[in-house]
Write an enzyme that holds these catalytic residues in place. Structure first.
Site, mmCIF file in Angstrom:
data_model
loop_
_atom_site.group_PDB
_atom_site.id
_atom_site.type_symbol
_atom_site.label_atom_id
_atom_site.label_comp_id
_atom_site.label_asym_id
_atom_site.label_seq_id
_atom_site.Cartn_x
_atom_site.Cartn_y
_atom_site.Cartn_z
ATOM 1 N N ASP A 90 38.266 8.081 -14.692
ATOM 2 C CA ASP A 90 37.682 8.642 -15.944
ATOM 3 C C ASP A 90 36.279 8.658 -16.295
ATOM 4 O O ASP A 90 35.214 8.817 -17.217
ATOM 5 C CB ASP A 90 37.437 7.204 -16.977
ATOM 6 C CG ASP A 90 37.652 5.716 -16.815
ATOM 7 O OD1 ASP A 90 36.784 5.758 -16.028
ATOM 8 O OD2 ASP A 90 37.865 5.043 -17.476
ATOM 9 N N ASP A 118 43.356 7.498 -11.443
ATOM 10 C CA ASP A 118 43.901 5.961 -12.228
ATOM 11 C C ASP A 118 44.496 6.369 -13.507
ATOM 12 O O ASP A 118 44.708 7.638 -13.679
ATOM 13 C CB ASP A 118 42.318 5.982 -12.524
ATOM 14 C CG ASP A 118 41.576 5.040 -13.766
ATOM 15 O OD1 ASP A 118 42.342 3.818 -13.355
ATOM 16 O OD2 ASP A 118 41.353 5.155 -14.941
ATOM 17 N N ASP A 177 34.815 3.908 -12.201
ATOM 18 C CA ASP A 177 35.782 4.289 -11.229
ATOM 19 C C ASP A 177 34.845 4.981 -9.756
ATOM 20 O O ASP A 177 34.610 6.167 -9.703
ATOM 21 C CB ASP A 177 36.516 5.449 -11.503
ATOM 22 C CG ASP A 177 37.513 4.712 -12.115
ATOM 23 O OD1 ASP A 177 38.441 3.927 -11.813
ATOM 24 O OD2 ASP A 177 38.777 5.007 -13.038
#
Length: 664
Positions: A557, A363, A561
């Site tokens: 994080d 990410d 996610d």
């Protein structure tokens, strides 16, 4: 562990299993003292046995008349045997009552009884004596590793200073209630989770995150149990009870990790179930087959005592103690080494899996970038730079939006003083409209400029940065460009992964495709995907995990996610300390919020796997060699005992070596 391994490690588990959660600090100390006393008792018994064995050997060597009687020798060595033999016999009987007939205690007992039966009294004592000494040394080594982990993690103080009735009272942290104010002196550890009640303070967070640099924590911000207040007495408003602190969760996480076995550990479990009964059968065949040959071939000189001796040597050296103890300890050492660096593995299976990762998807925001905007460029047209910044500061200083705060911080650092404006009006989703005397001021995005028919430079329509544009009386006068910033070690993280041979790296983000590609290029990541919703990320990860020979890790994080973390082969949460989503969904948690720790986690996994392989190959190789020598009559029972104890101890020490390794 499986039943066979549990019995084989039974003695170790009784001595080294700790239950810290929900227990007072003094209880840990009491348990430690109890185990320490038990070990000292074993050593005293071994000393008594050694003195009797050594004196018996000397009496036999100098041929004292009264000691030549066989009954005297038998009684003497039985007395020497009892201090070390009875505890092992007790363990063997306990295992047998639990229907586990094939364990190291049974093997030792059979070997000693057999040695007595063939008149090898000193060797019968030696089997138990050296086994006991070896167990003591192994217990010390295992105990030290366990103690290292517990000291590393359970860093909560035994007392807390709490304000009650206007006075400071010393109480156990378990007795402090949520909402009460505690005080932590300079140099002391925080006993409970809470928020700073008054002025900011500096904290050493290394016990929780492995981060060496102290953190400055402001009023209202969170402090966690285990942190050290470094500069002054600090008052903290308690937000969680003792047993629900983040440190308690970490402790539980690390201890529970032992339940999730690596494939290698599962192999050892299956191996022990087959191995132990097989070696007992082979030891019996070593005695029985020559006897049958002697019956068939009268020319074959069969000596029962000689072949029984060979069978006993085979039996002693066959103990799977080295494998049973050192393999789980190796993984435990790896988990401990990682924990000390702020990397939490939720199971030893992930230590194995991370070594096989060949595809990593990241990410962007909060993982490789800080998620905090900063001003990257200032452009002016027909206005002084300071004037533009003063207008931007005046319009943005009352806003709490991250972009507005980035503008304010930049202007303040530049020493700018805001202009005096009037009739300030915020236009949602566009920007701010205001007046300065007779002048009409607009500060906002392209939508605001288009709405008022302001002509802006054409290149701004293609700009990938976040724009704050300023216009005065319908005329464009300049802009500030803001962008997310890479974390300090983001580039280092990608470079180290490339050095480790992991080249399939992907950047997934909900940001604009142009922005994602820009950061990917800066980092050296070949594949970048932007404009992704959470379900799009999940679909992407799901598709690549189904490809053959691909092991996928996703690094996020830990908040939005969570589905993607769960779908990947290895889910890694960045900065997951305190995040429920991270704790639940991720397999590995990097507490320090440093992406470079991912490469460190892989290095620890590879080092652990290497040590475990060394233990397995070394232990089995040496045992097979000595067993063959014993079966052929070239190794004595003494050699078998020395070899068994030595191999086990070397394997244990090799496992502990992981916790002493230096990782970047």
């Amino acid at each position: 562990m499986g039943n066979d391994l549990e019995c084989a490690c039974h003695k170790h588990e009784h001595k080294h299993e700790h239950h810290h959660e929900h227990e007072p600090h003094h209880k840990h100390e009491h348990e430690h003292e109890h185990h320490h006393g038990e070990e000292e008792g074993d050593l005293r018994y071994a000393a008594i046995s050694f003195v009797l064995l050594a004196s018996g050997l000397l009496l036999g060597h100098f041929e004292f008349d009264w000691f030549q009687n066989n009954w005297v020798q038998l009684i003497w060595f039985i007395v020497a045997f009892l201090p070390v033999g009875v505890p092992v016999a007790h363990e063997a009987l306990e295992a047998i009552t639990e229907k586990d007939y094939f364990n190291e205690f049974t093997l030792m007992l059979l070997a000693s009884i057999g040695a007595f039966c063939i008149g090898e009294y000193p060797e019968a004592v030696a089997v138990m004596l050296f086994y006991t000494v070896g167990e003591f040394l192994q217990d010390k080594a295992v105990g030290r590793a366990t103690s290292d982990i517990n000291k590393l993690l359970d860093v909560r103080p035994a007392q807390a200073l709490v304000f009650r009735n206007g006075e400071l009272c010393k109480v156990a942290p378990q007795d402090v209630k949520v909402g009460e104010i505690i005080e932590v002196k300079a140099g002391e550890r925080v006993p409970l989770d809470g928020v700073i009640a008054e002025s900011e303070a500096l904290f050493d967070t290394s016990a929780l995150t492995g981060e060496s640099n102290p953190r400055n924590i402001l009023p209202g911000e969170t402090v966690l149990a285990g942190m050290i207040c470094t500069n002054k007495p600090t008052r903290i408003n308690v937000t969680k009870p003792f047993d629900q602190s983040e440190l308690s969760r970490i402790l539980e996480l690390v201890r529970d990790s032992a339940e999730k076995k690596a494939p290698t550990e599962l192999f050892i479990r299956k191996f022990a179930r087959i191995y132990t009964p097989c070696v007992i059968l082979l030891a019996a065949l070593i005695v029985a087959i020559p006897a049958i040959i002697g019956m068939v071939l009268p020319s074959f000189d069969y000596q029962f005592a000689d072949w029984l001796h060979r069978g006993l040597v085979f039996l002693v050296i066959s103990c799977p103690c080295a494998l049973v103890i050192s393999v789980p300890l190796g993984y435990y050492g790896g988990i401990g080494a990682a924990s000390r660096l702020g990397i939490l593995f939720k199971g030893s299976n992930y230590l194995d899996t991370i070594t096989k990762v060949n595809t990593i998807a990241f990410d962007k925001t909060g993982t490789l970038t800080s998620g905090q905007f900063c001003v990257s460029e200032i452009h002016t047209e027909g206005i002084e730079r300071e004037k533009l910044l003063a207008l931007l500061l005046a319009t943005e200083q009352k806003s709490t939006h991250p972009i507005a705060q980035a503008i304010v911080n930049f202007a303040v650092k530049e020493g700018i003083v805001g202009e005096q404006l009037s009739d300030i009006q915020e236009i949602a989703g566009n920007g701010i409209e205001a007046k300065q005397g007779d002048q009409h001021i607009l500060v906002g995005n392209l939508r605001l400029m288009n709405k008022h028919g302001i002509d802006v430079p054409a290149e701004l329509n293609e700009c990938i940065s976040t724009l704050i544009i300023c216009a005065i009386d319908g005329k464009y006068v300049g802009n500030a460009q803001l962008s997310d910033t890479l974390k300090e070690d983001a580039k280092e993280a990608i470079d180290r992964l490339h050095q480790q041979g992991i080249n399939d790296l992907r950047l997934l983000s909900g940001d604009k495709r142009e922005i994602v590609e820009f950061f990917a290029q800066k980092l050296g990541i070949d594949q970048a995907y932007g404009d992704l919703l959470p379900q799009d990320k999940a679909a992407h990860i799901e598709s690549i995990t189904q490809e053959a020979d691909r092991t996928v890790a996703f690094v996020g994080d830990g908040m939005n996610d969570a589905p993607v973390l769960a779908l990947s082969h290895v889910g890694i949460a960045m900065g997951g300390l305190g995040s429920d989503a991270a704790i639940e969904s991720a397999d590995i948690i990097i507490q320090t919020d440093q992406p470079s720790k991912l490469a460190t986690a892989i290095e620890i996994g590879k080092a652990t796997r290497g040590v475990v392989k060394q233990n397995i190959i070394g232990s089995i190789g040496i045992k097979v060699a000595v067993m063959l020598l014993g079966a052929l009559g070239f190794a004595s029972l003494w050699a078998a005992v020395f070899a068994d104890v030595g191999v086990a101890l070397l394997a244990v020490l090799n496992s502990i070596r992981i916790s002493r390794m230096k990782f970047k």
